[in-house]
Design an enzyme around this catalytic site. Structure first.
Site, PDB file in Angstrom:
ATOM      1  N   TYR A 285     -51.438 -25.927 -82.772  1.00  0.00           N
ATOM      2  CA  TYR A 285     -50.724 -24.558 -83.075  1.00  0.00           C
ATOM      3  C   TYR A 285     -52.102 -24.394 -84.257  1.00  0.00           C
ATOM      4  O   TYR A 285     -51.291 -24.435 -86.329  1.00  0.00           O
ATOM      5  CB  TYR A 285     -50.038 -24.904 -83.611  1.00  0.00           C
ATOM      6  CG  TYR A 285     -48.601 -25.038 -83.048  1.00  0.00           C
ATOM      7  CD1 TYR A 285     -47.988 -24.453 -81.894  1.00  0.00           C
ATOM      8  CD2 TYR A 285     -47.817 -26.177 -82.099  1.00  0.00           C
ATOM      9  CE1 TYR A 285     -47.623 -24.634 -80.765  1.00  0.00           C
ATOM     10  CE2 TYR A 285     -47.093 -26.686 -81.776  1.00  0.00           C
ATOM     11  CZ  TYR A 285     -46.619 -25.843 -80.472  1.00  0.00           C
ATOM     12  OH  TYR A 285     -46.052 -25.741 -79.487  1.00  0.00           O
TER      13      TYR A 285
ATOM     14  N   TYR B 249     -37.063 -23.223 -78.357  1.00  0.00           N
ATOM     15  CA  TYR B 249     -37.821 -23.386 -78.106  1.00  0.00           C
ATOM     16  C   TYR B 249     -38.064 -23.799 -76.910  1.00  0.00           C
ATOM     17  O   TYR B 249     -36.977 -25.104 -76.848  1.00  0.00           O
ATOM     18  CB  TYR B 249     -38.560 -24.380 -78.779  1.00  0.00           C
ATOM     19  CG  TYR B 249     -39.931 -24.441 -78.757  1.00  0.00           C
ATOM     20  CD1 TYR B 249     -40.834 -24.317 -78.567  1.00  0.00           C
ATOM     21  CD2 TYR B 249     -40.089 -26.720 -78.278  1.00  0.00           C
ATOM     22  CE1 TYR B 249     -42.414 -24.418 -78.452  1.00  0.00           C
ATOM     23  CE2 TYR B 249     -41.675 -26.735 -78.023  1.00  0.00           C
ATOM     24  CZ  TYR B 249     -42.531 -25.707 -78.010  1.00  0.00           C
ATOM     25  OH  TYR B 249     -44.041 -25.535 -77.071  1.00  0.00           O
TER      26      TYR B 249
ATOM     27  N   ASP C 243     -32.333 -27.969 -71.742  1.00  0.00           N
ATOM     28  CA  ASP C 243     -33.403 -28.417 -71.655  1.00  0.00           C
ATOM     29  C   ASP C 243     -33.024 -29.207 -72.769  1.00  0.00           C
ATOM     30  O   ASP C 243     -32.774 -29.321 -74.238  1.00  0.00           O
ATOM     31  CB  ASP C 243     -34.497 -27.712 -72.747  1.00  0.00           C
ATOM     32  CG  ASP C 243     -35.970 -28.067 -72.951  1.00  0.00           C
ATOM     33  OD1 ASP C 243     -36.039 -29.155 -73.168  1.00  0.00           O
ATOM     34  OD2 ASP C 243     -36.679 -26.700 -73.350  1.00  0.00           O
TER      35      ASP C 243
ATOM     36  N   LYS D 229     -40.805 -35.849 -73.202  1.00  0.00           N
ATOM     37  CA  LYS D 229     -40.677 -37.029 -75.283  1.00  0.00           C
ATOM     38  C   LYS D 229     -40.447 -38.093 -75.514  1.00  0.00           C
ATOM     39  O   LYS D 229     -41.203 -39.316 -75.181  1.00  0.00           O
ATOM     40  CB  LYS D 229     -40.428 -36.391 -76.249  1.00  0.00           C
ATOM     41  CG  LYS D 229     -40.239 -34.493 -76.462  1.00  0.00           C
ATOM     42  CD  LYS D 229     -39.842 -34.101 -77.800  1.00  0.00           C
ATOM     43  CE  LYS D 229     -40.810 -33.034 -77.965  1.00  0.00           C
ATOM     44  NZ  LYS D 229     -40.697 -31.557 -78.091  1.00  0.00           N
TER      45      LYS D 229
HETATM   46  C1  LIG Z   1     -41.142 -30.564 -77.533  1.00  0.00           C
HETATM   47  C2  LIG Z   1     -40.478 -29.735 -76.078  1.00  0.00           C
HETATM   48  C3  LIG Z   1     -41.098 -28.734 -75.028  1.00  0.00           C
HETATM   49  C4  LIG Z   1     -42.381 -28.663 -74.573  1.00  0.00           C
HETATM   50  O1  LIG Z   1     -42.976 -30.229 -74.389  1.00  0.00           O
HETATM   51  P1  LIG Z   1     -44.239 -30.915 -74.207  1.00  0.00           P
HETATM   52  O2  LIG Z   1     -44.119 -31.866 -73.361  1.00  0.00           O
HETATM   53  O3  LIG Z   1     -44.668 -30.838 -75.923  1.00  0.00           O
HETATM   54  O4  LIG Z   1     -45.275 -29.783 -73.440  1.00  0.00           O
HETATM   55  C5  LIG Z   1     -39.946 -28.603 -73.812  1.00  0.00           C
HETATM   56  N1  LIG Z   1     -38.623 -28.332 -74.783  1.00  0.00           N
HETATM   57  C6  LIG Z   1     -38.690 -28.743 -75.695  1.00  0.00           C
HETATM   58  C7  LIG Z   1     -36.680 -28.766 -76.298  1.00  0.00           C
HETATM   59  C8  LIG Z   1     -38.672 -29.857 -76.266  1.00  0.00           C
HETATM   60  O5  LIG Z   1     -38.669 -30.302 -77.877  1.00  0.00           O
END
Ligand SMILES: *Cc1c(COP(=O)(O)O)cnc(C)c1O
Length: 429
Positions: free
Chosen positions: A23, A151, A252, A281
């Protein structure tokens, strides 16, 4: 051992010559700090300074850096094979990790699709949902309902379900798939639940269910879109609505998975099972870029019986053995640790340490859940200035917009959390 030993200022200059950062413009307007190595909770900078990593490198490094068990798992796997394609081949690390993930995630999930990053795991989840409806002969169910302040990643499908403002949809207005957005859940995690807080999303689902493939949301904690903690009853309500109106639910948990919120998975706060679950993550303890998309059997079965009968996705590095091995070791470590206790300690220390920030004129809100501490400011955080003060206090954080927040490694001590919260106070004062 590194083969070169570039001088600090040379490194920063050469970085600016050739690299993009997240970013950011290239060259990046604010010089980055150069890290030489990392161990435990500490980042060691090139110039010799040491910082406590209050970010766990964006939620990932839950056990700390240079962790002996994780190092050993990867080194051992390296002796067998670093990588092998997953088309037509399989291996022990992939099978064991899939079985382990299904054993620890909410009951009912049955199949695992491995990929390389969170955004890709979300793309795969969206594709599973869309292809499920095509296979059921209902291709008109192709839109997604998402939450404002959400997000889900930076690729195009994921971007389409991010908050339209934070996600800067205007930049690619006719390229980002138009989705449906509900207001961000308004009742806080520990607020008192009011049934009417589910009315808006209920009305949206009722109105649009004939064209909706899935609802996608981050359970309980909205991360990068605003660091908001919402009431688990909302999640329960959405699960019921999805069942009633035949819409899939995609959770997610890329940020929330593996204990961060005080439950192993944030869905557990509401005791629900999503139809599709995304993980990333912290999956490998921050060692490798790796992610997984899990689904219930009815989804994989429906896709198998539809046309063309296969899920049309297959990353080159799918189920990378190094990543699978270190993920297995990371989950073992977590299970053997007293993680509930560690998280609840960190939660208490964060509450105590951040509470004084409430009195600062710059501060609008302070909130803590599990090992996540957030201070929301009235005005945009002056990132460069605030970061300078944090670093001078021996702490690494990455504030953005109106947020100065921390999600430290689970191994952080009381003194380290105190140092982090005191640094936040000083920086915002
Ligand atoms: C970080 C994140 C993503 C994206 O993951 P990347 O490994 O950066 O592509 C998707 N959803 C959530 C909730 C996140 O925190």
């Amino acid at each position: 051992m590194p083969v070169t030993n570039i001088h600090y200022h040379d490194l920063i200059r050469r970085d600016a010559d050739v690299l993009w950062h997240p970013y950011a413009a290239a060259p990046v307007p604010i010089a980055p700090y150069a890290v030489k190595s990392a161990s435990g909770t500490r980042l060691k900078l090139h110039d010799g300074r040491e910082l406590i990593d209050g970010m766990s490198s964006w939620w990932a490094v839950i056990h700390g850096y240079n962790q002996p068990r994780l190092n050993a798992a990867m080194t051992a796997q390296l002796q067998d094979m670093a990588h092998v394609m997953f088309g037509g081949l399989t291996h022990e690390p992939a099978v064991l990790l899939a079985e382990k993930l299904l054993a620890i995630t909410p009951p009912g999930l049955a199949k695992v699709f491995f990929s390389d990053s969170g955004s890709v795991a979300v793309e795969i989840g969206l594709k599973m949902a869309l292809q499920y409806w095509v296979s059921r002969g209902l291709p008109e169910k192709k839109r997604l309902l998402s939450l404002r302040q959400g997000y889900h990643g930076d690729t195009f499908g994921a971007m389409s379900v991010c908050d339209p403002v934070n996600g800067m949809h205007y930049l690619f207005s006719d390229l980002v798939m138009p989705q449906i957005f509900a207001e961000a859940p308004r009742i806080a995690f520990s607020g008192s639940w009011d049934e009417s807080a589910g009315d808006e999303i209920a009305a949206l689902i009722e109105t649009h269910h004939h064209e909706l493939a899935a609802v996608i949301l981050e359970p309980v904690v909205q991360g990068a879109g605003g660091m908001r903690f919402y009431h688990p009853a909302y999640l329960k309500k959405v699960r019921e609505l999805c069942d009633r109106f035949d819409v899939l639910l995609l959770a997610d948990e890329i940020a929330t998975g593996f204990g961060r919120t005080g439950e192993l998975f944030a869905c557990n706060h509401a005791r629900i099972t999503p139809d599709i679950l995304c993980l990333g993550k912290a999956l490998t303890g921050g060692y490798m870029s790796f992610a997984a998309t899990l689904c219930q059997d009815f989804i994989s079965e429906t896709i198998a019986h539809g046309d063309p009968g296969v899920l049309m996705h297959g990353p080159t590095f799918m189920a990378n053995p190094l990543a699978c091995s270190v993920a297995l070791a990371s989950i073992d470590l977590l299970e053997e640790s007293n993680w509930r206790n560690s998280i609840s300690n960190i939660e208490g220390w964060l509450r105590t340490g951040l509470e004084p920030c409430r009195t600062l004129p710059a501060v609008r809100d302070v909130r803590v859940l599990g090992a996540i501490g957030v201070v929301e400011t009235r005005d945009l955080v002056a990132v460069e200035k605030v970061q300078e003060i944090l670093v001078a206090n021996g702490v690494w954080l990455r504030p953005f917009a109106h947020l100065c927040y921390t999600m430290p490694p689970f191994i952080a001590s009381e003194d380290e959390i105190k140092q982090i919260t005191a640094a936040i106070y000083s920086a915002l004062a």
